[in-house]
Design an enzyme around this catalytic site. Sequence first.
Site, short mmCIF file in Angstrom:
data_model
loop_
_atom_site.label_atom_id
_atom_site.label_comp_id
_atom_site.label_asym_id
_atom_site.label_seq_id
_atom_site.Cartn_x
_atom_site.Cartn_y
_atom_site.Cartn_z
N ARG A 64 -0.87 -12.85 31.01
CA ARG A 64 -0.26 -13.61 30.16
C ARG A 64 1.02 -14.55 30.61
O ARG A 64 1.14 -15.53 30.54
CB ARG A 64 0.46 -12.98 28.85
N TYR A 75 -5.20 -19.76 24.97
CA TYR A 75 -5.98 -18.51 25.52
C TYR A 75 -5.15 -17.49 26.01
O TYR A 75 -3.89 -17.64 25.90
CB TYR A 75 -7.20 -18.92 26.50
N GLU A 76 -5.69 -16.33 26.21
CA GLU A 76 -4.81 -15.17 26.58
C GLU A 76 -4.05 -14.74 25.61
O GLU A 76 -2.85 -14.30 25.52
CB GLU A 76 -4.13 -15.10 28.00
N GLY A 77 -4.42 -15.05 24.21
CA GLY A 77 -3.69 -14.55 23.00
C GLY A 77 -3.00 -15.95 22.79
O GLY A 77 -2.13 -16.44 23.39
#
Lengths: 594, 594
Positions: free
Chosen positions: A294, A434-436
């Site tokens: 993140r 992306y990545e949450g």
Amino acid sequence: MPYRAPVRDLAFSLTAVAGIDQVTATGAFPDYDGDVLAAVLEAAGQFSEGVLAPLNRPGDLAGAQYANGAVTAAPGFADAYRQFAEGGWTGLAAPVHAGGQGLPKALELAAFETVHAANMAFGLCPMLSLAAIEAIEEHGTEHQKTAYLPRMVSGEWTGAMCLTEPQAGSDLGALTSTATPNGDGTYSLTGQKIYITWGDHDATDNIVHLVLARLPDAPAGPKGISLFLANKYLVNVDGTLGDRNGFRPVGIEHKLGIHASPTCVMQYEGATAELVGRPNEGLAHMFTMMNAARVGVGVEGVGIAEMAYQHALAYALDRRQGRSIWTGEANAPIFDHPDVRRTLSVMKARIEAARAICLSTGVAADMARHAGTDDERRFWKGREDLFTPIAKAWSTDMGVDVASQGVQIHGGMGFVEETGAAQYYRDARIAPIYEGTNGIQAMDLVGRKLSQDGGASARAVIAEMKATLVEVARLYAGKPVERFATAITAVEDATLWLLDAKADPARGSDVLAAAAPYLTLMGDVIGGWMLAKGALAAKARLDARDGDPAWLEGKIALYEVYAANILGHASSRLAAIGQGGDLLQRMSREALGA
Amino acid sequence: MPYRAPVRDLAFSLTAVAGIDQVTATGAFPDYDGDVLAAVLEAAGQFSEGVLAPLNRPGDLAGAQYANGAVTAAPGFADAYRQFAEGGWTGLAAPVHAGGQGLPKALELAAFETVHAANMAFGLCPMLSLAAIEAIEEHGTEHQKTAYLPRMVSGEWTGAMCLTEPQAGSDLGALTSTATPNGDGTYSLTGQKIYITWGDHDATDNIVHLVLARLPDAPAGPKGISLFLANKYLVNVDGTLGDRNGFRPVGIEHKLGIHASPTCVMQYEGATAELVGRPNEGLAHMFTMMNAARVGVGVEGVGIAEMAYQHALAYALDRRQGRSIWTGEANAPIFDHPDVRRTLSVMKARIEAARAICLSTGVAADMARHAGTDDERRFWKGREDLFTPIAKAWSTDMGVDVASQGVQIHGGMGFVEETGAAQYYRDARIAPIYEGTNGIQAMDLVGRKLSQDGGASARAVIAEMKATLVEVARLYAGKPVERFATAITAVEDATLWLLDAKADPARGSDVLAAAAPYLTLMGDVIGGWMLAKGALAAKARLDARDGDPAWLEGKIALYEVYAANILGHASSRLAAIGQGGDLLQRMSREALGA
């Protein structure tokens, strides 16, 4: 438009703001010192400028290609990747025992900023490999660490992270891929994964897939997910590559941006896989390395913003229209129009704030692993946890805004694809997703990170900001001081309000309604704190006649620009934080026109 | 994803907020009444939904094509344009004597919102034609009004506006195209124009170019520019088309968005042209219709935002992930996640605020022409002038933000082009740039519109907002009232500060540094005023049991959402407004890293 790696600013942010020198004292980085820092940033910058930046626009035009069950990287990308690996860039912060260079994560993040800036589509490949490396390093078997890790660290192979399924995105608990034991310790993996970044390509001989799936007897939901490793080519006992494994890409997405980064739909049909870590703990295993991935995405936001900013600045200095109100020059560069200068200054201020937040998160990650005592490691882990969602979401939202302003400064030229500004606007848009998603980051911040230690990490940040405020009041007078003071109070009020609301189960929707505005407030104010620390360091260097005075004076003015344009807004964010879930519930389907 | 024209919201905004009924009293619109309003919006909505929306994505994929000195519209666009003209949509607000329907501009703007929403690339063609029609109507000779105007109003021909040259964008005074007298009353036009929207196409037999150029004896700079008319095909005395005129497209731009709108580079090589209006007053002539074109672009911002919003709302209702905190439903629509609901609600609130600002500007324009007395016309002209840069800039910045949030709500799907959300994000980006960049709008607001009447128009708005505040305090209690009160005070403070600074020639850069933040403040607060007026009207209708209660309750909640998320920020914008030009000047080339 050439890219120039901001080596001086990166080094300043690492040393004067993020405090990377603290890691030296841990003794965990015997090969690291200030000279290494300078050399690494210089070399990374040269590689990004010379090899990656020239491929950025051609890669956007050509894209990665899919045909007959295989992906071909955009022209030049496979060769660039091999040079990248040969240069040792894939193992900068990896452990020495696995063939890495054992340098601090924070330094790696700074070096990677130049990679993402020069070519965001390229940077994703090593970034995802790093995540896979970290997962195996943390949770893999000795065999996995011996057989696969060194070849990933060296860059001979890449790694891919395979989480999302069509029905399971933000809610990974809904995933349905399965892994059934083969009886020989391996598993047979079946299912479909989507949005698999660099899931297939021709830049390396092998690709190590880390895949979330369910064992036959697994409980439903998030507690029945395990982590598996599947090689694109089966690896023989002697390390040579054997048969093709039972999975392949069945297509790549036609995307808004990052065209040279293949986003694959992967089909696993009885692929041979190995378990990584403990059964049914795959999600937790994945989350242990989520922090690193993140903050890496946050750095992407900084990089794409820096590129957009440099492009816009160069244009503003070159393009002449109208008279300068400052110099009286006719047909002056638009750089001399106050609104253009203001826009560029705010872009720069937000970039430097985000950069420092990300690199501070990197330093916290290094310290969380290597600081001398349990208490120190706990302190730094709390800092890393708290900062990570902010680094990811605030930096990537900033990246989109700054790329958009970069288009705007170009006027009509910005909307013409040949200029290049439009590509940053397109590329930048994925990072908040992306990545949450950034909404998920905000929920992570208020739902977990803020309260997991009873608010101790947030209180520590507030206390440190107050200490900096005392110094700020020595450097500046009036508004720049007042705005920081008001902003710190806003963070304090909002934090207490949230901790209070979280203690009341009936106020769950109030907390969730506040999440995103609270994250923005935290980013705004912590970013201001970072710039204030930079200004104080610049003043000290100026007084010591250490460094380019115009550049150092710029750091002092930059904090003031940020204070007027960003910190000045901080306290007003309390209105949105306190809006409450009930109001949003009143915004029914009918109210919203559905 | 089908588009549904928000007919009910448009009618509400026109009648309950923008006050279109005032135009009835002028007697200038004998064919207009409430039934006509309903019928026009309904029919426009049907056309946009049924004919234009289905062409939007194919038009994005195929684009307009250039080959051999001619442009071909994207497949289906020429036919759609002919249907549009046959439906009478090109002459909705044009004078009856020229074959138009003589309806209010405000109603035309509302109808065109549906066109821009459904297909922004298409909408540009009639929008630019309208600007050309207005220029000829206002400044043309009797011959031009007889020979060309009716065929433009009927849509048989289109018009194009040809201003920009490579070295003359925001600074039109730098343009160098020339027009030399032929001795027969016509002129010979030579030069290159860029960014000419729908400058060439195959949808109509003829295209009327309005071109800015210099006469041989013209003074340098902006006061030596004249306006010319050049037909793509020379028009014979009997009205038939003759030879091809001496200009043609030499290329079209490869753009970020609006691919189906050809953006032409036009080369004029001794083209036969006629003078429009007075020599050397071309720039002033052009500016008389700039207000209309600019509010039209503002409406584009609203339209593209509405489309992005509808798309995101539909996705949020369809996509299921995680548990609802409100209903407890497992695998609930993401619509039930507070942060998604908040995002959608703020999107909706900003769209309705911008819509009302644009339509109020349209009503002001109608009243400025047709109100009964000089004083009234002067009042409404002041309102139109003041609102126009706000309508243009605030609405188009909003359009970009909302389109970006529309992508975000889709998660990974938003980044995939097939979904459609990405197209709005690409298309929306041009609107803050053309018809005067938003930076130019801000300079126009503080440099001219605010002070041209000594601040009277701004003071009148403030007084009206205060009157609305009294009513707001009867409908709401606490924060929603306080926030509006604070916001009005901020507008008042900022306005006085700016009028004061403008009186001091030494503070020119302070005024310009404040311009964009002041415009944003004005838009934020006037937008809140609009939503408050809507909430008050909704309450009255609720009390009278007149209309769908859930929809009307939504208007009341919508103001509260806006108050918490946007109005709450208003006062904090004073920090950026007051930052001063000196601070920006300290952000030197060295400070900015150049």
